[in-house]
Design a protein around this motif. Structure first.
Motif, PDB file in Angstrom:
ATOM      1  N   GLY A 114       1.039  -1.236   0.013  1.00  0.00           N
ATOM      2  CA  GLY A 114      -0.064   0.105  -0.075  1.00  0.00           C
ATOM      3  C   GLY A 114       0.868   1.206   0.133  1.00  0.00           C
ATOM      4  O   GLY A 114       0.594   2.310  -0.620  1.00  0.00           O
ATOM      5  N   ALA A 141       2.344   1.969  -3.577  1.00  0.00           N
ATOM      6  CA  ALA A 141       1.231   2.269  -4.441  1.00  0.00           C
ATOM      7  C   ALA A 141       0.887   3.657  -3.968  1.00  0.00           C
ATOM      8  O   ALA A 141       0.858   4.462  -4.844  1.00  0.00           O
ATOM      9  CB  ALA A 141      -0.085   1.421  -4.021  1.00  0.00           C
ATOM     10  N   LEU A 142       0.895   4.231  -2.588  1.00  0.00           N
ATOM     11  CA  LEU A 142       0.772   5.501  -2.453  1.00  0.00           C
ATOM     12  C   LEU A 142       1.809   6.591  -2.965  1.00  0.00           C
ATOM     13  O   LEU A 142       1.346   7.550  -3.661  1.00  0.00           O
ATOM     14  CB  LEU A 142       0.322   5.413  -0.898  1.00  0.00           C
ATOM     15  CG  LEU A 142       0.382   7.043  -0.280  1.00  0.00           C
ATOM     16  CD1 LEU A 142      -0.821   7.679  -0.518  1.00  0.00           C
ATOM     17  CD2 LEU A 142       0.534   6.864   1.162  1.00  0.00           C
ATOM     18  N   ASN A 161       4.002   5.855  -5.265  1.00  0.00           N
ATOM     19  CA  ASN A 161       4.311   5.813  -6.921  1.00  0.00           C
ATOM     20  C   ASN A 161       3.227   6.230  -7.768  1.00  0.00           C
ATOM     21  O   ASN A 161       3.330   6.194  -9.170  1.00  0.00           O
ATOM     22  CB  ASN A 161       5.082   4.586  -6.982  1.00  0.00           C
ATOM     23  CG  ASN A 161       6.251   4.307  -6.393  1.00  0.00           C
ATOM     24  OD1 ASN A 161       7.366   5.303  -6.466  1.00  0.00           O
ATOM     25  ND2 ASN A 161       6.474   3.471  -5.391  1.00  0.00           N
ATOM     26  N   ARG A 162       2.062   5.726  -7.116  1.00  0.00           N
ATOM     27  CA  ARG A 162       0.666   5.589  -8.247  1.00  0.00           C
ATOM     28  C   ARG A 162      -0.479   6.779  -7.870  1.00  0.00           C
ATOM     29  O   ARG A 162      -1.555   6.799  -8.611  1.00  0.00           O
ATOM     30  CB  ARG A 162       0.314   4.269  -8.082  1.00  0.00           C
ATOM     31  CG  ARG A 162       1.081   3.053  -8.401  1.00  0.00           C
ATOM     32  CD  ARG A 162       1.424   3.075  -9.571  1.00  0.00           C
ATOM     33  NE  ARG A 162       2.272   2.076 -10.165  1.00  0.00           N
ATOM     34  CZ  ARG A 162       2.825   1.797 -11.066  1.00  0.00           C
ATOM     35  NH1 ARG A 162       2.809   2.527 -12.195  1.00  0.00           N
ATOM     36  NH2 ARG A 162       3.606   0.771 -11.529  1.00  0.00           N
ATOM     37  N   THR A 163       0.027   7.430  -7.050  1.00  0.00           N
ATOM     38  CA  THR A 163      -1.259   8.519  -6.450  1.00  0.00           C
ATOM     39  C   THR A 163      -0.789   9.972  -6.639  1.00  0.00           C
ATOM     40  O   THR A 163       0.598  10.174  -6.590  1.00  0.00           O
ATOM     41  CB  THR A 163      -1.518   8.451  -5.072  1.00  0.00           C
ATOM     42  OG1 THR A 163      -0.645   8.609  -4.169  1.00  0.00           O
ATOM     43  CG2 THR A 163      -2.204   6.964  -4.948  1.00  0.00           C
ATOM     44  N   ARG A 164      -1.589  11.047  -6.767  1.00  0.00           N
ATOM     45  CA  ARG A 164      -1.124  12.267  -6.878  1.00  0.00           C
ATOM     46  C   ARG A 164      -0.438  12.677  -5.385  1.00  0.00           C
ATOM     47  O   ARG A 164       0.626  13.674  -5.666  1.00  0.00           O
ATOM     48  CB  ARG A 164      -2.336  13.345  -7.185  1.00  0.00           C
ATOM     49  CG  ARG A 164      -2.181  14.669  -7.422  1.00  0.00           C
ATOM     50  CD  ARG A 164      -3.442  15.298  -7.505  1.00  0.00           C
ATOM     51  NE  ARG A 164      -3.985  15.084  -8.835  1.00  0.00           N
ATOM     52  CZ  ARG A 164      -3.575  15.312  -9.895  1.00  0.00           C
ATOM     53  NH1 ARG A 164      -2.868  16.404 -10.108  1.00  0.00           N
ATOM     54  NH2 ARG A 164      -4.161  15.071 -11.167  1.00  0.00           N
ATOM     55  N   ILE A 165      -0.848  12.424  -4.327  1.00  0.00           N
ATOM     56  CA  ILE A 165      -0.359  12.923  -3.062  1.00  0.00           C
ATOM     57  C   ILE A 165       0.989  11.990  -3.001  1.00  0.00           C
ATOM     58  O   ILE A 165       1.984  12.836  -2.648  1.00  0.00           O
ATOM     59  CB  ILE A 165      -1.195  12.297  -2.051  1.00  0.00           C
ATOM     60  CG1 ILE A 165      -0.479  13.157  -0.591  1.00  0.00           C
ATOM     61  CG2 ILE A 165      -1.219  11.103  -1.882  1.00  0.00           C
ATOM     62  CD1 ILE A 165      -0.599  14.338  -0.521  1.00  0.00           C
ATOM     63  N   GLY A 166       1.354  10.970  -3.687  1.00  0.00           N
ATOM     64  CA  GLY A 166       2.538  10.712  -3.455  1.00  0.00           C
ATOM     65  C   GLY A 166       3.408  11.124  -4.461  1.00  0.00           C
ATOM     66  O   GLY A 166       4.587  11.366  -4.199  1.00  0.00           O
ATOM     67  N   ARG A 197       3.280  14.489  -4.910  1.00  0.00           N
ATOM     68  CA  ARG A 197       3.676  15.654  -4.043  1.00  0.00           C
ATOM     69  C   ARG A 197       4.552  15.230  -3.248  1.00  0.00           C
ATOM     70  O   ARG A 197       5.578  16.160  -2.698  1.00  0.00           O
ATOM     71  CB  ARG A 197       2.340  16.292  -3.525  1.00  0.00           C
ATOM     72  CG  ARG A 197       1.466  16.843  -4.715  1.00  0.00           C
ATOM     73  CD  ARG A 197       0.057  17.119  -4.039  1.00  0.00           C
ATOM     74  NE  ARG A 197      -0.565  17.765  -5.100  1.00  0.00           N
ATOM     75  CZ  ARG A 197      -1.817  18.294  -4.972  1.00  0.00           C
ATOM     76  NH1 ARG A 197      -2.241  18.223  -3.559  1.00  0.00           N
ATOM     77  NH2 ARG A 197      -2.670  19.134  -5.560  1.00  0.00           N
TER      78      ARG A 197
END
Length: 305
Positions: free
Chosen positions: A157, A160-161, A163-168, A170
């Motif tokens: 998780g 994924a956070l 490398n795969r999300t907008r917050i990541g 940032r």
């Protein structure tokens, strides 16, 4: 030494490693993104354990206890960041060390005032009590195996956070150039609060999981904090992948060293002396590992060169 006992110790090392990952993942993010040395991270581990023990005693629900550990540690982390840590970003590391060390004392005495000086106990849930039979006839505690599975799921998780999300994106950008992302309109203050609360929640969650194996007591987070710093130095500051690999290396090295070295020395000397010398050397192995990694890669296994 039997093969079954050897494999059981390997699993114990994995369980210890994933617990260290939960502790060190948030610490490496805070240090990598904010440049902050947070000695109070172990206190957040303790807060999660005490919150879980208190809620479990009041409700009898282990699930609610785990949720309480996440919420209590995240809330404590957010409040610390908003009221104290935010004033330390532009100060040198000595000021950060002194301020966060003061937080350790405050949280320790505050916890002792709320819960007393005696340890609390968090029972393993009935559904996870007892052993499970693994392939090869290995019987291993169900709860410890569950911790291993949870640790790997949390690691997936976190990957994924980040490398795969907008917050990541940032978070990674904030680690590389905080001034630039602030100029692009990202609220850097909110980002820092989120990162600090996330790291605190992971530490509190680790404390709750371990609280069912050992007693919950004041000061339980400081020894684990030392190992978490070893993990992020080995893995590389700011790297989740490095924290994961480093945690597994430290967990396996420490556990297998304490298991194997006394038996090796027993081949050449009296059993009592073998246990004494082997245990002493085993406690040094993770620091020898850290020194070896730093000689080959001064920034850690996955640190930015």
């Amino acid at each position: 030494m039997t093969p079954l006992l050897f494999i059981e110790q390997l699993l114990n090392g994995l369980q210890f490693g994933v617990m260290l990952f939960l502790m060190s993942a948030g610490l490496t993010l805070v240090f990598g993104v904010m440049g902050l040395i947070n000695l109070a991270h172990g206190s957040l581990y303790m807060i999660g354990a005490f919150a879980a023990a208190a809620v479990a005693a009041a409700t009898g629900s282990f699930i609610l206890a785990l949720m309480a550990s996440l919420a209590a540690a995240a809330l404590a982390g957010a409040l610390i960041e908003l009221t104290i840590i935010r004033r330390l970003y532009d100060r040198d590391h000595l000021d950060q060390v002194l301020a966060t060390f003061a937080l350790i004392l405050i949280f320790s005495e505050g916890t002792r005032w709320l819960f007393g000086s005696f340890p609390l106990f968090l029972d393993v849930p009935a559904a996870l009590a007892g052993p499970v039979t693994l392939p090869g006839g290995i019987e291993y505690p169900t709860y410890r195996l569950t911790i291993i599975v949870i640790g790997f799921l949390v690691a997936a998780g976190m990957f994924a956070l980040i490398n795969r999300t907008r917050i990541g994106i940032r978070i990674r950008a904030g680690e590389a150039d905080r001034e630039m992302i602030a100029a692009l309109g990202v609220d850097i203050a909110k980002l820092y609060t989120f990162v600090f609360a996330l790291g605190a929640a992971l530490a509190g969650f680790a404390g709750a999981l371990v609280g069912a194996i050992q007693s919950v007591q004041v000061g339980m987070g400081e020894p684990v904090l030392i190992l978490a710093f070893v993990v992020i130095v080995i893995g590389g500051i700011g790297s989740i992948k490095g924290a994961f690999v480093g945690a597994l290396l430290v967990g396996l090295t420490d556990t297998m060293g304490r298991f194997l070295l006394p038996q090796v020395f027993a081949l050449f000397m009296e059993p009592s002396a073998a246990v004494s010398i082997g245990s002493a050397l085993a406690s040094m192995l993770i620091y020898i590992l850290m020194a070896g990694v730093l000689v080959m890669r001064p920034r850690g296994l996955y640190g930015v060169s």
